[in-house]
Design an enzyme around this catalytic site. Structure first.
Site, mmCIF file in Angstrom:
data_model
loop_
_atom_site.group_PDB
_atom_site.id
_atom_site.type_symbol
_atom_site.label_atom_id
_atom_site.label_comp_id
_atom_site.label_asym_id
_atom_site.label_seq_id
_atom_site.Cartn_x
_atom_site.Cartn_y
_atom_site.Cartn_z
ATOM 1 N N ARG A 1 26.757 4.237 -12.478
ATOM 2 C CA ARG A 1 28.030 4.547 -11.703
ATOM 3 C C ARG A 1 28.809 3.277 -11.877
ATOM 4 O O ARG A 1 28.230 2.217 -12.061
ATOM 5 C CB ARG A 1 27.770 4.910 -10.405
ATOM 6 C CG ARG A 1 27.319 4.094 -9.580
ATOM 7 C CD ARG A 1 26.877 4.565 -8.149
ATOM 8 N NE ARG A 1 26.412 3.557 -7.439
ATOM 9 C CZ ARG A 1 25.757 3.842 -6.037
ATOM 10 N NH1 ARG A 1 25.741 5.030 -5.536
ATOM 11 N NH2 ARG A 1 25.248 3.034 -5.466
ATOM 12 N N ARG B 1 15.448 -0.067 -4.181
ATOM 13 C CA ARG B 1 16.166 0.430 -3.238
ATOM 14 C C ARG B 1 15.420 2.030 -2.388
ATOM 15 O O ARG B 1 15.665 2.131 -1.280
ATOM 16 C CB ARG B 1 17.497 0.608 -3.568
ATOM 17 C CG ARG B 1 18.380 -0.724 -3.493
ATOM 18 C CD ARG B 1 19.597 -0.927 -4.325
ATOM 19 N NE ARG B 1 20.366 0.029 -4.150
ATOM 20 C CZ ARG B 1 21.361 0.515 -5.041
ATOM 21 N NH1 ARG B 1 21.528 -0.088 -6.191
ATOM 22 N NH2 ARG B 1 22.273 1.400 -4.666
ATOM 23 N N ARG C 1 19.829 1.690 9.119
ATOM 24 C CA ARG C 1 18.708 1.830 8.113
ATOM 25 C C ARG C 1 17.541 1.399 8.509
ATOM 26 O O ARG C 1 16.654 1.582 7.593
ATOM 27 C CB ARG C 1 19.284 0.846 6.880
ATOM 28 C CG ARG C 1 19.854 1.567 5.364
ATOM 29 C CD ARG C 1 20.158 0.325 4.678
ATOM 30 N NE ARG C 1 20.215 0.757 3.327
ATOM 31 C CZ ARG C 1 21.430 1.043 2.845
ATOM 32 N NH1 ARG C 1 22.375 1.327 3.519
ATOM 33 N NH2 ARG C 1 21.475 1.165 1.670
ATOM 34 N N LYS D 1 26.611 9.202 -0.233
ATOM 35 C CA LYS D 1 26.980 9.121 1.105
ATOM 36 C C LYS D 1 28.545 8.569 1.092
ATOM 37 O O LYS D 1 29.441 9.168 1.724
ATOM 38 C CB LYS D 1 26.264 8.173 1.560
ATOM 39 C CG LYS D 1 24.848 8.557 2.057
ATOM 40 C CD LYS D 1 24.044 7.413 2.562
ATOM 41 C CE LYS D 1 23.767 6.129 1.957
ATOM 42 N NZ LYS D 1 22.963 6.112 0.760
ATOM 43 N N ARG E 1 28.440 -2.376 -9.687
ATOM 44 C CA ARG E 1 27.820 -3.346 -8.667
ATOM 45 C C ARG E 1 26.410 -4.113 -9.223
ATOM 46 O O ARG E 1 25.921 -3.546 -9.849
ATOM 47 C CB ARG E 1 27.214 -2.511 -7.350
ATOM 48 C CG ARG E 1 28.077 -2.293 -6.358
ATOM 49 C CD ARG E 1 27.803 -1.179 -5.350
ATOM 50 N NE ARG E 1 26.654 -1.203 -5.084
ATOM 51 C CZ ARG E 1 25.937 -0.430 -3.933
ATOM 52 N NH1 ARG E 1 26.644 0.740 -3.879
ATOM 53 N NH2 ARG E 1 24.930 -0.533 -3.665
#
Ligand code: ADP
Ligand code: ZN
Length: 222
Positions: free
Chosen positions: A131, A176, A92, A17, A165
Site C-alpha cells: 500500500r 505488527r 491498543r 480502519k 510508510r
C-alpha cells in the site's frame, strides 16, 4: 444536546480502519483520530515524543502507553472533537482502554461502540506491504489491488507524489500482527463484556463494509 459519539475501530494492520474512518467522517461528520498518524506527525516534527517513538514504530512494536496517551489527550482537547470521534488505532492495550474510560468519564462521556473489523491474518501481509498513499490528499492505493486510473497521477486530486510508510514491509507487518494478537485483540472481549462490541466482516468490498458500518453507527448513535 446528546454527548458526542465515541467510536472505536478495532482490527489488525491492514484491516481497513483508516479507509473506513475516512468514510465515517464523510458519512457522519465525525472526526478521525489516528494515533498512528499523530505519532508519524510527531516523528516528522522531531518532537521528544517523536524521537522516542521512531525506532519502536519501525520495528513494528507498540509505542509506550505514556507517549500515546499524552499525544491523544492533546488531540482530544481540540474543539473539533465535539463533533464526535472515531478512534483509529487506539486503544491498543488494556492500559490504554482503561485510561480512555477515565478520560471520558471525567467529562461525563463514554464509549458509544467498539467495532471490530474481522479479517483473515494471512491476507493482511499482502494488503499492507503493497500500500501507498497520495502525498497531497491522502487517498490510498495498492500495487496490486488499487492502482490509480492513470499511472503516476492521483484519481482524487491529480497529485503526482506518493508516499509509503517505513513500517509497511512484509517483515514489519508480521511483527505488527503479533503485537496486535498479544496486546490488542484482548480488547475485543473487554468491550464485549461491556455490551459495546459490534463485529463486521471486513474481507469484502470496501463499499459493502462502508454500508455495514454506517448501519451500525446509525443504530449506536440513535
Ligand atoms: P497499523 O494499524 O496499520 O499498524 P498505525 O498507523 O495505526 O498502523 O500504527 C503504526 C505504528 O504506530 C504501530 O505499529 C505502533 O508502533 C504505533 N502506534 C500507533 N497507535 C498506537 C497505540 N495506540 N499504542 C501504541 N503504539 C501505537
Ligand atoms: Zn491525491
Amino acid at each position: 444536546m446528546a454527548n458526542p459519539a465515541v467510536l472505536i475501530l478495532l482490527g489488525p494492520p491492514g484491516a481497513g480502519k483508516g479507509t473506513q474512518a475516512r468514510m465515517l467522517e464523510e458519512d457522519f461528520g465525525l472526526v478521525q483520530l489516528s494515533t498512528g498518524d499523530l505519532l508519524r506527525a510527531a516523528v516528522a516534527a522531531g518532537t521528544d515524543a517523536g524521537k522516542r517513538a521512531k525506532a519502536v514504530m519501525e520495528a513494528g512494536q507498540l509505542v509506550s502507553d505514556d507517549i500515546v496517551l499524552a499525544i491523544l489527550k492533546d488531540r482530544m482537547a481540540e474543539p473539533d472533537t465535539q463533533k464526535g470521534i472515531i478512534l483509529d488505532g487506539f486503544p491498543r492495550t488494556a492500559g490504554q482502554a482503561a485510561a480512555l474510560d477515565d478520560l471520558l468519564s471525567a467529562s461525563a462521556q463514554q464509549v458509544t461502540a467498539a467495532i471490530s473489523l474481522d479479517v483473515v491474518d494471512e491476507a493482511m501481509v499482502a494488503r499492507v506491504s503493497g500500500r501507498y498513499t497520495c502525498a497531497k490528499c491522502g487517498e490510498g492505493y495498492h500495487d496490486e489491488f488499487k492502482l490509480p486510473a492513470t499511472a503516476g497521477s492521483c484519481d482524487k486530486c491529480g497529485g503526482t507524489e506518493f508516499k509509503r510508510r517505513a513500517d509497511d514491509n512484509a517483515e514489519t507487518v508480521r511483527e505488527r500482527l503479533s503485537a496486535y494478537h498479544a496486546q490488542t485483540a484482548p480488547l475485543i472481549a473487554y468491550y464485549d463484556g461491556k455490551g459495546l462490541l459490534k463485529r463486521v466482516d471486513a474481507m469484502g468490498a470496501i463499499s459493502d463494509i462502508r454500508t455495514s458500518l454506517a448501519s451500525i453507527v446509525k443504530t449506536a448513535t440513535a
